[in-house]
Scaffold this motif. Structure first.
Motif, PDB file in Angstrom:
ATOM      1  N   ILE A  61       0.842  -1.143   0.011  1.00 19.10           N
ATOM      2  CA  ILE A  61       0.182   0.043   0.357  1.00 19.10           C
ATOM      3  C   ILE A  61       1.119   1.653  -0.309  1.00 19.10           C
ATOM      4  CG2 ILE A  61      -1.825   1.145   1.177  1.00 19.10           C
ATOM      5  CD1 ILE A  61      -2.977  -1.329   2.335  1.00 19.10           C
ATOM      6  N   ARG A  62       0.310   2.077  -0.717  1.00 21.92           N
ATOM      7  CA  ARG A  62       1.698   3.254  -1.015  1.00 21.92           C
ATOM      8  C   ARG A  62       0.268   4.533  -0.722  1.00 21.92           C
ATOM      9  NH1 ARG A  62       5.380   0.590  -0.498  1.00 21.92           N
ATOM     10  NH2 ARG A  62       6.749   0.488  -1.426  1.00 21.92           N
ATOM     11  N   THR A  63      -0.592   4.175  -0.305  1.00 20.65           N
ATOM     12  CA  THR A  63      -2.149   5.165  -0.213  1.00 20.65           C
ATOM     13  C   THR A  63      -2.565   5.127   1.329  1.00 20.65           C
ATOM     14  OG1 THR A  63      -3.863   6.077  -0.574  1.00 20.65           O
ATOM     15  CG2 THR A  63      -3.086   3.887  -0.941  1.00 20.65           C
ATOM     16  N   ASP A  64      -3.190   6.308   2.434  1.00 23.75           N
ATOM     17  CA  ASP A  64      -3.517   6.833   3.351  1.00 23.75           C
ATOM     18  C   ASP A  64      -4.860   5.919   3.134  1.00 23.75           C
ATOM     19  OD1 ASP A  64      -1.269   6.983   4.539  1.00 23.75           O
ATOM     20  OD2 ASP A  64      -1.101   8.893   3.554  1.00 23.75           O
ATOM     21  N   GLU A  65      -5.346   6.112   2.093  1.00 23.92           N
ATOM     22  CA  GLU A  65      -6.748   5.561   1.821  1.00 23.92           C
ATOM     23  C   GLU A  65      -7.110   4.080   1.531  1.00 23.92           C
ATOM     24  OE1 GLU A  65      -8.492  10.283   1.249  1.00 23.92           O
ATOM     25  OE2 GLU A  65      -7.700   9.760  -0.331  1.00 23.92           O
ATOM     26  N   PRO A  66      -6.765   2.973   2.482  1.00 20.01           N
ATOM     27  CA  PRO A  66      -6.546   2.122   0.669  1.00 20.01           C
ATOM     28  C   PRO A  66      -7.891   1.076   0.754  1.00 20.01           C
ATOM     29  CG  PRO A  66      -5.770   1.117   3.466  1.00 20.01           C
ATOM     30  CD  PRO A  66      -5.623   3.284   2.715  1.00 20.01           C
ATOM     31  N   GLU A  67      -8.817   1.678   1.899  1.00 17.53           N
ATOM     32  CA  GLU A  67     -10.043   1.324   2.159  1.00 17.53           C
ATOM     33  C   GLU A  67     -11.073   1.864   0.560  1.00 17.53           C
ATOM     34  OE1 GLU A  67      -9.186   2.792   4.261  1.00 17.53           O
ATOM     35  OE2 GLU A  67      -8.596   1.262   5.572  1.00 17.53           O
ATOM     36  N   ARG A  68     -11.197   3.308   0.508  1.00 24.97           N
ATOM     37  CA  ARG A  68     -11.690   3.591  -0.644  1.00 24.97           C
ATOM     38  C   ARG A  68     -10.868   3.786  -1.687  1.00 24.97           C
ATOM     39  NH1 ARG A  68     -10.468   9.845  -1.181  1.00 24.97           N
ATOM     40  NH2 ARG A  68     -11.740  10.490  -3.242  1.00 24.97           N
ATOM     41  N   ARG A  69      -9.390   3.355  -2.299  1.00 25.63           N
ATOM     42  CA  ARG A  69      -8.824   3.173  -3.501  1.00 25.63           C
ATOM     43  C   ARG A  69      -9.014   1.737  -3.523  1.00 25.63           C
ATOM     44  NH1 ARG A  69      -9.169   8.204  -4.869  1.00 25.63           N
ATOM     45  NH2 ARG A  69      -8.194   9.502  -3.492  1.00 25.63           N
ATOM     46  N   PHE A  70      -9.102   1.067  -2.989  1.00 27.58           N
ATOM     47  CA  PHE A  70      -8.958  -0.681  -3.481  1.00 27.58           C
ATOM     48  C   PHE A  70     -10.733  -1.738  -3.140  1.00 27.58           C
ATOM     49  CE2 PHE A  70      -4.731   0.002  -2.832  1.00 27.58           C
ATOM     50  CZ  PHE A  70      -3.921  -0.212  -3.980  1.00 27.58           C
ATOM     51  N   ALA A  71     -11.452  -0.586  -3.417  1.00 23.42           N
ATOM     52  CA  ALA A  71     -12.770  -0.712  -2.792  1.00 23.42           C
ATOM     53  C   ALA A  71     -13.519  -1.782  -3.952  1.00 23.42           C
ATOM     54  CB  ALA A  71     -13.843   0.146  -2.512  1.00 23.42           C
ATOM     55  N   ALA A  72     -14.251  -2.543  -4.045  1.00 24.86           N
ATOM     56  CA  ALA A  72     -14.655  -3.512  -4.962  1.00 24.86           C
ATOM     57  C   ALA A  72     -15.488  -2.474  -5.884  1.00 24.86           C
ATOM     58  CB  ALA A  72     -15.100  -4.031  -4.477  1.00 24.86           C
ATOM     59  N   GLY A  73     -14.903  -2.646  -7.023  1.00 25.92           N
ATOM     60  CA  GLY A  73     -15.229  -1.404  -8.131  1.00 25.92           C
ATOM     61  C   GLY A  73     -14.377  -0.556  -8.651  1.00 25.92           C
ATOM     62  N   SER A  74     -14.022  -0.047  -7.807  1.00 27.51           N
ATOM     63  CA  SER A  74     -13.346   0.524  -8.039  1.00 27.51           C
ATOM     64  C   SER A  74     -12.223   0.622  -9.106  1.00 27.51           C
ATOM     65  CB  SER A  74     -12.275   1.481  -6.565  1.00 27.51           C
ATOM     66  OG  SER A  74     -11.362   0.628  -6.281  1.00 27.51           O
ATOM     67  N   SER A  75     -11.662   1.249  -9.866  1.00 21.81           N
ATOM     68  CA  SER A  75     -10.984   1.490 -10.500  1.00 21.81           C
ATOM     69  C   SER A  75      -9.256   2.041 -10.206  1.00 21.81           C
ATOM     70  CB  SER A  75     -11.024   2.426 -12.296  1.00 21.81           C
ATOM     71  OG  SER A  75     -12.615   1.500 -12.701  1.00 21.81           O
ATOM     72  N   VAL A  76      -8.364   1.088 -10.996  1.00 19.66           N
ATOM     73  CA  VAL A  76      -6.786   1.603 -10.553  1.00 19.66           C
ATOM     74  C   VAL A  76      -6.051   1.584 -12.182  1.00 19.66           C
ATOM     75  CG1 VAL A  76      -6.951   0.730  -8.261  1.00 19.66           C
ATOM     76  CG2 VAL A  76      -5.925  -0.901 -10.343  1.00 19.66           C
ATOM     77  N   ILE A  77      -5.026   2.507 -12.105  1.00 20.34           N
ATOM     78  CA  ILE A  77      -3.863   1.791 -13.437  1.00 20.34           C
ATOM     79  C   ILE A  77      -2.887   1.285 -12.825  1.00 20.34           C
ATOM     80  CG2 ILE A  77      -2.998   3.578 -15.374  1.00 20.34           C
ATOM     81  CD1 ILE A  77      -5.422   5.919 -14.403  1.00 20.34           C
ATOM     82  N   CYS A  78      -2.841   0.361 -13.605  1.00 18.91           N
ATOM     83  CA  CYS A  78      -1.377  -0.186 -13.806  1.00 18.91           C
ATOM     84  C   CYS A  78      -0.725  -0.528 -15.326  1.00 18.91           C
ATOM     85  CB  CYS A  78      -1.955  -1.264 -13.637  1.00 18.91           C
ATOM     86  SG  CYS A  78      -0.068  -3.059 -13.266  1.00 18.91           S
ATOM     87  N   GLY A  79       0.094   0.358 -15.434  1.00 16.19           N
ATOM     88  CA  GLY A  79       0.596   0.927 -16.804  1.00 16.19           C
ATOM     89  C   GLY A  79       0.247   1.461 -17.684  1.00 16.19           C
ATOM     90  N   ASP A  80      -0.265   1.098 -18.522  1.00 17.10           N
ATOM     91  CA  ASP A  80      -1.008   1.621 -19.800  1.00 17.10           C
ATOM     92  C   ASP A  80      -2.780   0.406 -19.643  1.00 17.10           C
ATOM     93  OD1 ASP A  80      -0.195  -1.015 -20.635  1.00 17.10           O
ATOM     94  OD2 ASP A  80       0.100  -0.311 -22.427  1.00 17.10           O
ATOM     95  N   ARG A  81      -3.037  -0.188 -18.255  1.00 15.37           N
ATOM     96  CA  ARG A  81      -4.611  -0.922 -17.833  1.00 15.37           C
ATOM     97  C   ARG A  81      -4.521  -0.281 -17.349  1.00 15.37           C
ATOM     98  NH1 ARG A  81      -3.038  -7.193 -17.595  1.00 15.37           N
ATOM     99  NH2 ARG A  81      -4.882  -8.105 -18.046  1.00 15.37           N
ATOM    100  N   LYS A  82      -5.581  -0.732 -17.706  1.00  9.74           N
ATOM    101  CA  LYS A  82      -7.205  -0.241 -16.647  1.00  9.74           C
ATOM    102  C   LYS A  82      -7.369  -1.240 -16.103  1.00  9.74           C
ATOM    103  CE  LYS A  82      -9.938   3.450 -15.868  1.00  9.74           C
ATOM    104  NZ  LYS A  82     -10.692   4.958 -16.335  1.00  9.74           N
TER     105      LYS A  82
END
Length: 171
Positions: A22-43
């Motif tokens: 984890i590199r965020t102080d808001e992991p519950e928000r950023r890794f909530a089911a249904g949320s999107s993250v960016i990994c390189g050129d992929r969503k």
């Protein structure tokens, strides 16, 4: 604007789950089911996130098995945010809010914040002073004040911190 929220570690199990540093102080928000993250050129879309043995274990809808998960080892995860958004905690900051702030020691402007190094135990500000980069641990004892609206950080000067040539030596 994108902010770093994690780094993918090793695969966990055979169903495509991944350990995430984890590199965020808001992991519950950023890794909530249904949320999107960016990994390189992929969503990627978070399917599940849970804690296991002190680590965050995340599965993504687009990652079906261990082989696919292993291909992401070491990748950085980012979240898209509105540039004016701020963290909920007033003592937390996004990198882009700090870069460009004046670095002050007492009443004097000594340099400019040029970056943030995220370490495993603490963050460090990179400050440009007289054409050279100085690294200052981003801890309250050394950086007691951050004023994003005022455009500055205050540094508690200790001998050798901002000018390594003046550091005490045990020669």
């Amino acid at each position: 604007m994108q902010v770093v929220i994690g780094r993918i570690g090793r695969a966990h199990g055979i169903r495509g789950e991944l350990n995430v540093d984890i590199r965020t102080d808001e992991p519950e928000r950023r890794f909530a089911a249904g949320s999107s993250v960016i990994c390189g050129d992929r969503k990627l879309t978070v399917a599940t996130a849970r804690h296991h043995s002190g680590r965050l274990v995340v599965s993504f809808k687009e990652i079906a098995d261990r082989t696919a998960a292993e291909g992401l080892h070491g990748k950085v995860l980012e979240a898209e945010i509105d540039p004016v958004e701020t963290p909920d905690d007033p003592d937390e900051f996004y990198d882009h809010q700090l870069v460009g702030l004046e670095a002050r020691s007492g009443d004097a402007v000594v340099g400019t914040v040029t970056g943030i190094v995220h370490g495993p135990y603490q963050d460090t500000l990179t400050i440009k002073i007289d054409g050279r980069e100085v690294f200052v641990p981003f801890v309250t004892a050394l950086i007691p004040e951050v004023s994003v609206s005022g455009g500055f950080v205050t540094i508690n000067e200790i001998e050798g911190l901002l000018d390594p040539d003046k550091a005490e030596r045990d020669d």
